[in-house]
Design a protein around this motif. Structure first.
Motif, PDB file in Angstrom:
ATOM      1  N   SER A  17       0.836  -1.215   0.000  1.00 12.92           N
ATOM      2  CA  SER A  17       0.000   0.000   0.000  1.00 12.92           C
ATOM      3  C   SER A  17       0.865   1.257   0.000  1.00 12.92           C
ATOM      4  N   TRP A  18       2.044   1.192   0.677  1.00 12.07           N
ATOM      5  CA  TRP A  18       2.864   2.385   0.844  1.00 12.07           C
ATOM      6  C   TRP A  18       3.569   2.800  -0.441  1.00 12.07           C
ATOM      7  N   ALA A  19       3.592   1.929  -1.441  1.00 15.45           N
ATOM      8  CA  ALA A  19       4.219   2.302  -2.724  1.00 15.45           C
ATOM      9  C   ALA A  19       3.368   3.312  -3.479  1.00 15.45           C
ATOM     10  N   TYR A  20       2.077   3.421  -3.123  1.00 12.19           N
ATOM     11  CA  TYR A  20       1.162   4.324  -3.817  1.00 12.19           C
ATOM     12  C   TYR A  20       1.153   5.711  -3.172  1.00 12.19           C
ATOM     13  N   GLY A  21       1.773   5.806  -1.984  1.00 21.75           N
ATOM     14  CA  GLY A  21       1.843   7.083  -1.274  1.00 21.75           C
ATOM     15  C   GLY A  21       3.146   7.798  -1.575  1.00 21.75           C
ATOM     16  N   ASN A  22       3.295   9.010  -1.064  1.00 18.63           N
ATOM     17  CA  ASN A  22       4.542   9.743  -1.244  1.00 18.63           C
ATOM     18  C   ASN A  22       5.638   9.101  -0.407  1.00 18.63           C
ATOM     19  N   SER A  23       6.845   9.098  -0.955  1.00 19.64           N
ATOM     20  CA  SER A  23       7.992   8.544  -0.226  1.00 19.64           C
ATOM     21  C   SER A  23       9.243   9.255  -0.691  1.00 19.64           C
ATOM     22  N   GLY A  24      10.308   9.093   0.037  1.00 21.54           N
ATOM     23  CA  GLY A  24      11.537   9.780  -0.348  1.00 21.54           C
ATOM     24  C   GLY A  24      12.676   9.360   0.535  1.00 21.54           C
ATOM     25  N   THR A  25      13.571  10.285   0.724  1.00 27.37           N
ATOM     26  CA  THR A  25      14.730  10.036   1.580  1.00 27.37           C
ATOM     27  C   THR A  25      14.739  11.098   2.678  1.00 27.37           C
ATOM     28  N   ARG A  26      15.778  11.051   3.525  1.00 30.21           N
ATOM     29  CA  ARG A  26      15.851  12.047   4.600  1.00 30.21           C
ATOM     30  C   ARG A  26      16.076  13.443   4.030  1.00 30.21           C
ATOM     31  N   GLU A  41      -8.252   4.710  -1.201  1.00 26.68           N
ATOM     32  CA  GLU A  41      -7.719   5.148  -2.501  1.00 26.68           C
ATOM     33  C   GLU A  41      -6.463   4.353  -2.864  1.00 26.68           C
ATOM     34  N   LYS A  42      -5.672   3.955  -1.855  1.00 30.77           N
ATOM     35  CA  LYS A  42      -4.487   3.130  -2.140  1.00 30.77           C
ATOM     36  C   LYS A  42      -4.931   1.804  -2.770  1.00 30.77           C
ATOM     37  N   LEU A  43      -6.006   1.213  -2.211  1.00 25.41           N
ATOM     38  CA  LEU A  43      -6.499  -0.058  -2.753  1.00 25.41           C
ATOM     39  C   LEU A  43      -6.993   0.119  -4.185  1.00 25.41           C
ATOM     40  N   ALA A  44      -7.624   1.252  -4.449  1.00 21.23           N
ATOM     41  CA  ALA A  44      -8.115   1.503  -5.819  1.00 21.23           C
ATOM     42  C   ALA A  44      -6.944   1.530  -6.801  1.00 21.23           C
TER      43      ALA A  44
END
Ligand code: LRH
Ligand code: MN
Length: 385
Positions: A17-26, A41-44
Motif C-alpha cells: 500500500s505504501w508504494a502508492y503514497g509519497n515517499s523519499g529520503t531524509r 484510494e491506495k487499494l483503488a
C-alpha cells in the motif's frame, strides 16, 4: 510450454500500500499529483496494477499508515475492487518511545507497548482475513557498549513468543532481517541466520522474509533462498533492488540477472507452487517516478524473471552438472536468461483477456488523469515519518 504458462498464470505478486503514497529520503519527499489520501484510494490504485497485469491480486497493509475505523469494511472495499488484503505489516519504528528499541528496549514499559502493537496487528489480520503478519524491527544500537547484545536477543525472543502464541488457525508471521539502518553499529535481526534461528525455535508458524535490499554488498541472496526453501522456512520476499544500500528501487531494475538467479532457486526449490506458501511481495518506494506504472513495471520484472527461470532446461542442466561440464552447465543457465520472454508473456496476457502490454494499456486508460483531477485537497498519504 503449457506448464510454464500454467505456472505463470498462477503467479501471485503482492503490492505494498505504501508504494502508492509519497515517499523519499531524509533529504526530501517529493509530492506527486493524484497520490491517495487514504487506504481506500491506495487499494483503488493497487487494483489498477492487478487489472493490467492479472497477477497482483493482493495488497499488503502497514499499520498505522493504513489505520481505519472499520478494517472489515476496508476488506469489503478491496473485494469490490477485485483485490484482497495481504500481509499486515507492523510498525514499531516511528514512535519516540522506540528510540532505544521497541521489543528489545531496556525499558519493560516500552517492550510491553511494542508487543501490544504486534498483537493488535493480529487482531487486524482477524478483521481483514489476512493470514500473514510481517515483522520488521528497526531495533539496534549505534555504539559499542550502548546496550547488552545478548540481553536484547532474550527480549526479542520473549516478545516473538507472545505473538506466536496469539496466532490463530492458518495464521503465520514472517520475520524480516536487515543488515543496518536506522541502527548503524548492531541491528538485533541483522541477517537470515538470526531470523532463521528465532523462527526455528518458535515453530512452523514462524518463517523468514527475504528483503532483497537488506544484505551486505556481495551477498549471494539466491543461496539464502535455496537454503531457507530447503528448510521450509522461506515465508516470502520483499522484492526491490538497489545499487548501494536499502534503496527500495524497482525490483530487477538494478540487477535483473540477480533476480533471475533468485527466481531460478525459487522454481528449483518448489517455491513457485502455491502450496509452498511463499509470499512474493514488493517493498518499494517510487520517490521520483509515477507510482502505479512503477508498480506495473515491477510486477512485469518479476514475471519476466520467473518466465526465464521456468525456461531453464533442467534435464540438460542436471546432465551437465553431473558430468562436471562447468561451461556447459553455465551455458544452459545463460540460454534461459538470454531468452526474450516478452512475446510469450504478451501472448499469455492476451489468452487471459488482457492487453499484451500493461504499461501502454494503463497509460491509455486515463486513470491517472482521473485521479489527478479528483484527488485535490486532503492530506496525501506517506510514511508519516
Ligand atoms: C524496512 C522495510 C520493512 C517495511 C518498511 C517499509 O526497511 O523493508 O519491510 O516495514 O521497509
Ligand atoms: Mn522490507
Amino acid at each position: 510450454m503449457t506448464d510454464i504458462k500454467a505456472a505463470l498464470r498462477a503467479q501471485h505478486i503482492e503490492t505494498p500500500s505504501w508504494a502508492y503514497g509519497n515517499s523519499g529520503t531524509r533529504f526530501k519527499v517529493f509530492a506527486q499529483k493524484g497520490v491517495p489520501r487514504d487506504p481506500y484510494e491506495k487499494l483503488a490504485d493497487a487494483a489498477q496494477v492487478h487489472a493490467y497485469t492479472g497477477i497482483a491480486p493482493t495488497v499488503a497493509l502497514h499499520i498505522p499508515w493504513d489505520k481505519v475505523d472499520d478494517y472489515a469494511d476496508l476488506a469489503r472495499h478491496a473485494r469490490e475492487l477485485g483485490v484482497g488484503i495481504g500481509a499486515i505489516n507492523s510498525n514499531v519504528f516511528q514512535d519516540d518511545d522506540y528510540m532505544l528499541g521497541s521489543v528489545t528496549n531496556p525499558d519493560a514499559r516500552v517492550r510491553r507497548k511494542a508487543t501490544d502493537h504486534l498483537l493488535e496487528c493480529v487482531d487486524i489480520m482477524d478483521a481483514t482475513g489476512s493470514d500473514t503478519l510481517k515483522l520488521w524491527f528497526s531495533d539496534g544500537i549505534n555504539y559499542p557498549g550502548q546496550d547488552d547484545i545478548r540481553a536484547r536477543q532474550d527480549r526479542l525472543a520473549e516478545s516473538l513468543a507472545q505473538v506466536y502464541d496469539r496466532l490463530g488457525e492458518g495464521q503465520r508471521f514472517l520475520l524480516e532481517y536487515k543488515l543496518f539502518e536506522p541502527a548503524f553499529y548492531a541491528t538485533d535481526v541483522p541477517d537470515w541466520g538470526t531470523a532463521y534461528a528465532h523462527c526455528v525455535k518458535l515453530g512452523p508458524k514462524a518463517q523468514v522474509v527475504v528483503d532483497t535490499g537488506h544484505h551486505a554488498p556481495g551477498t549471494n541472496i539466491e543461496f539464502i533462498v535455496a537454503f531457507l526453501l530447503r528448510e521450509g522456512k522461506l515465508g516470502g520476499f520483499d522484492f526491490n533492488s538497489r545499487f548501494y544500500a536499502d534503496d527500495d528501487l524497482m525490483v530487477g531494475a538494478a540487477d535483473p540477472f540477480q533476480l533471475f538467479r533468485i527466481m531460478f532457486e525459487v522454481v528449483r526449490g518448489g517455491g513457485l507452487d502455491p502450496e509452498a506458501g511463499v509470499a512474493f511481495m514488493l517493498d518499494q518506494c517510487h520517490n521520483i517516478e509515477p507510482k502505479i506504472p512503477g508498480q506495473i513495471r515491477s510486477v512485469m520484472n518479476v514475471q519476466e524473471a520467473t518466465a526465464k527461470a521456468l525456461l531453464v532446461d533442467r534435464e540438460a542442466l542436471a546432465a551437465a552438472q553431473s558430468e562436471g561440464d562447468v561451461l556447459g552447465a553455465n551455458a544452459v543457465f545463460m540460454d534461459a536468461y538470454n531468452t526474450d520472454v516478452r512475446p510469450l508473456l504478451a501472448e499469455l496476457r492476451e489468452e487471459s483477456g488482457l492487453a499484451p502490454d500493461p504499461m501502454t494499456a494503463y497509460a491509455k486508460s486515463g486513470y491517472f488523469e482521473k485521479i489527478a483531477a479528483e484527488r485535490v485537497g486532503g492530506n496525501q498519504a506517506g510514511w508519516g515519518a
